[in-house]
Design a protein around this motif. Structure first.
Motif, mmCIF file in Angstrom:
data_model
loop_
_atom_site.group_PDB
_atom_site.id
_atom_site.type_symbol
_atom_site.label_atom_id
_atom_site.label_comp_id
_atom_site.label_asym_id
_atom_site.label_seq_id
_atom_site.Cartn_x
_atom_site.Cartn_y
_atom_site.Cartn_z
ATOM 1 N N LEU A 169 -4.597 -1.189 4.826
ATOM 2 C CA LEU A 169 -5.438 -1.442 5.336
ATOM 3 C C LEU A 169 -6.338 -2.076 4.985
ATOM 4 O O LEU A 169 -7.833 -2.906 5.354
ATOM 5 C CB LEU A 169 -5.489 0.008 5.724
ATOM 6 C CG LEU A 169 -6.995 0.548 6.955
ATOM 7 C CD1 LEU A 169 -7.041 -0.365 8.226
ATOM 8 C CD2 LEU A 169 -7.133 1.139 6.621
ATOM 9 N N ARG A 170 -6.711 -2.099 3.540
ATOM 10 C CA ARG A 170 -8.358 -2.523 2.915
ATOM 11 C C ARG A 170 -7.521 -4.061 3.038
ATOM 12 O O ARG A 170 -8.924 -4.953 3.012
ATOM 13 C CB ARG A 170 -8.535 -2.280 1.119
ATOM 14 C CG ARG A 170 -9.735 -2.984 1.001
ATOM 15 C CD ARG A 170 -9.788 -2.194 -0.503
ATOM 16 N NE ARG A 170 -11.237 -1.878 -0.882
ATOM 17 C CZ ARG A 170 -10.967 -1.995 -1.909
ATOM 18 N NH1 ARG A 170 -11.027 -0.576 -3.370
ATOM 19 N NH2 ARG A 170 -12.695 -1.973 -2.788
ATOM 20 N N ARG A 171 -6.626 -4.519 2.721
ATOM 21 C CA ARG A 171 -6.339 -6.189 2.024
ATOM 22 C C ARG A 171 -6.600 -6.855 3.728
ATOM 23 O O ARG A 171 -7.348 -7.679 3.735
ATOM 24 C CB ARG A 171 -5.641 -6.295 1.931
ATOM 25 C CG ARG A 171 -4.798 -7.740 1.108
ATOM 26 C CD ARG A 171 -4.144 -7.842 0.860
ATOM 27 N NE ARG A 171 -2.180 -7.346 1.263
ATOM 28 C CZ ARG A 171 -1.714 -6.355 0.432
ATOM 29 N NH1 ARG A 171 -2.102 -5.794 -0.134
ATOM 30 N NH2 ARG A 171 -1.148 -5.901 1.333
ATOM 31 N N GLU A 172 -6.052 -5.705 5.018
ATOM 32 C CA GLU A 172 -6.119 -6.604 6.415
ATOM 33 C C GLU A 172 -7.456 -6.406 7.300
ATOM 34 O O GLU A 172 -7.679 -7.331 7.584
ATOM 35 C CB GLU A 172 -5.354 -5.599 7.068
ATOM 36 C CG GLU A 172 -3.207 -5.430 6.938
ATOM 37 C CD GLU A 172 -2.788 -6.895 6.800
ATOM 38 O OE1 GLU A 172 -3.529 -7.239 7.477
ATOM 39 O OE2 GLU A 172 -1.881 -7.227 6.354
ATOM 40 N N LEU A 173 -8.120 -5.952 6.837
ATOM 41 C CA LEU A 173 -9.115 -5.445 7.622
ATOM 42 C C LEU A 173 -10.862 -4.829 7.063
ATOM 43 O O LEU A 173 -11.538 -4.467 7.177
ATOM 44 C CB LEU A 173 -9.140 -4.193 8.690
ATOM 45 C CG LEU A 173 -7.898 -4.202 9.767
ATOM 46 C CD1 LEU A 173 -8.476 -3.642 10.924
ATOM 47 C CD2 LEU A 173 -8.500 -5.439 10.650
#
Length: 201
Positions: A71-75
Motif C-alpha cells: 500500500l505504501r509503494r502503491e499509494l
C-alpha cells in the motif's frame, strides 16, 4: 446493474455527476490492481472514508500484501504510530473521528447507518452481516447497492459537515487537516490559544 443501484438509491437527492461503472473482476488481485490504478489515474486531493483508519485501509493493506503488493509503494499510505493511515502529501479524512468528537451523537449511535439517519435524514441500504457472503455470490447487484449506499452516505456526511468544519479550523489553527481531524478538543484549544498569544505579543 447501474439501473438496479439507482433504483435502490432512489430516495437520495443525488448531486453526483453519476455513479460511474460497476466493474467485476475475476479475482481479488485484479481488483486491487484496478483500485490502485484508478487512484493513480485520478490523483484525488483528499481521501474520505468512514472508519478507514481501522478498517478500510488496514484491510486493503493486508490483502494487498497477500498478493505481493504494498500500500505504501502503491499509494503512499502508511500507518502512523497512533494507528492512523496517512499519506504525507494527501489528507485522509476519516469521518468517524468527526462523529466521535464533534457530532454530539451518543456512543451507540455512531455507526455509519445511524449517523446517516440522524444527520442526513435518509435511510441507507442495509444488509445483515450474515447475508453478505451469500449475496455477494448469488445476488451481487444487491451487494453493489449496499456498497454504493455506504459511499454516498460518507460523501454527503463529508460534504455537509466534515469538510467545512475541518478545513475552517485549519484556517485558525496551525495544523494540517489530518491533525485537526484526529487531535482532541483540548489539544486544538491549546494550539488556538498559542496562536492568539503569539499574535498579541
Amino acid at each position: 446493474m447501474e439501473k438496479h443501484v439507482q433504483r435502490n438509491l432512489g430516495a437520495w437527492p443525488l448531486m453526483l455527476t453519476g455513479l460511474g461503472s460497476i466493474i467485476y473482476h475475476k479475482h481479488e488481485a485484479a481488483l486491487l490492481r484496478r483500485f490502485f490504478s484508478e487512484m493513480r489515474l485520478h490523483k484525488p486531493m483528499v481521501y474520505v472514508t468512514y472508519n478507514g483508519d481501522y478498517f478500510d485501509f488496514p484491510f486493503i493493506q493486508a490483502r494487498a500484501e497477500v498478493h505481493g503488493m504494498n500500500l505504501r509503494r502503491e499509494l503512499g499510505f502508511n500507518m502512523s504510530s497512533e494507528g492512523a493511515m496517512l499519506n504525507p502529501a494527501i489528507p485522509h479524512i476519516d469521518c468517524f473521528y468527526w462523529v466521535k468528537r464533534d457530532s454530539y451523537l451518543p456512543q451507540g449511535s455512531q455507526g455509519l447507518k445511524a449517523v446517516t439517519k440522524a444527520k442526513l435524514g435518509f435511510d441507507p441500504v442495509e444488509v445483515d452481516p450474515e447475508e453478505m457472503l451469500p449475496l455477494a455470490i448469488n445476488e451481487p447487484h444487491k451487494m453493489a447497492s449496499y456498497s454504493v449506499s455506504d459511499a454516498v452516505s460518507t460523501y454527503y456526511l463529508y460534504m455537509k459537515y466534515v469538510h467545512p468544519f475541518i478545513f475552517s479550523l485549519c484556517n485558525i489553527i496551525p495544523m494540517g487537516p489530518d491533525d485537526v481531524l484526529r487531535k482532541g478538543s483540548g489539544t486544538l484549544c491549546e494550539a488556538l490559544l498559542m496562536v492568539q498569544a503569539y499574535n498579541k505579543n
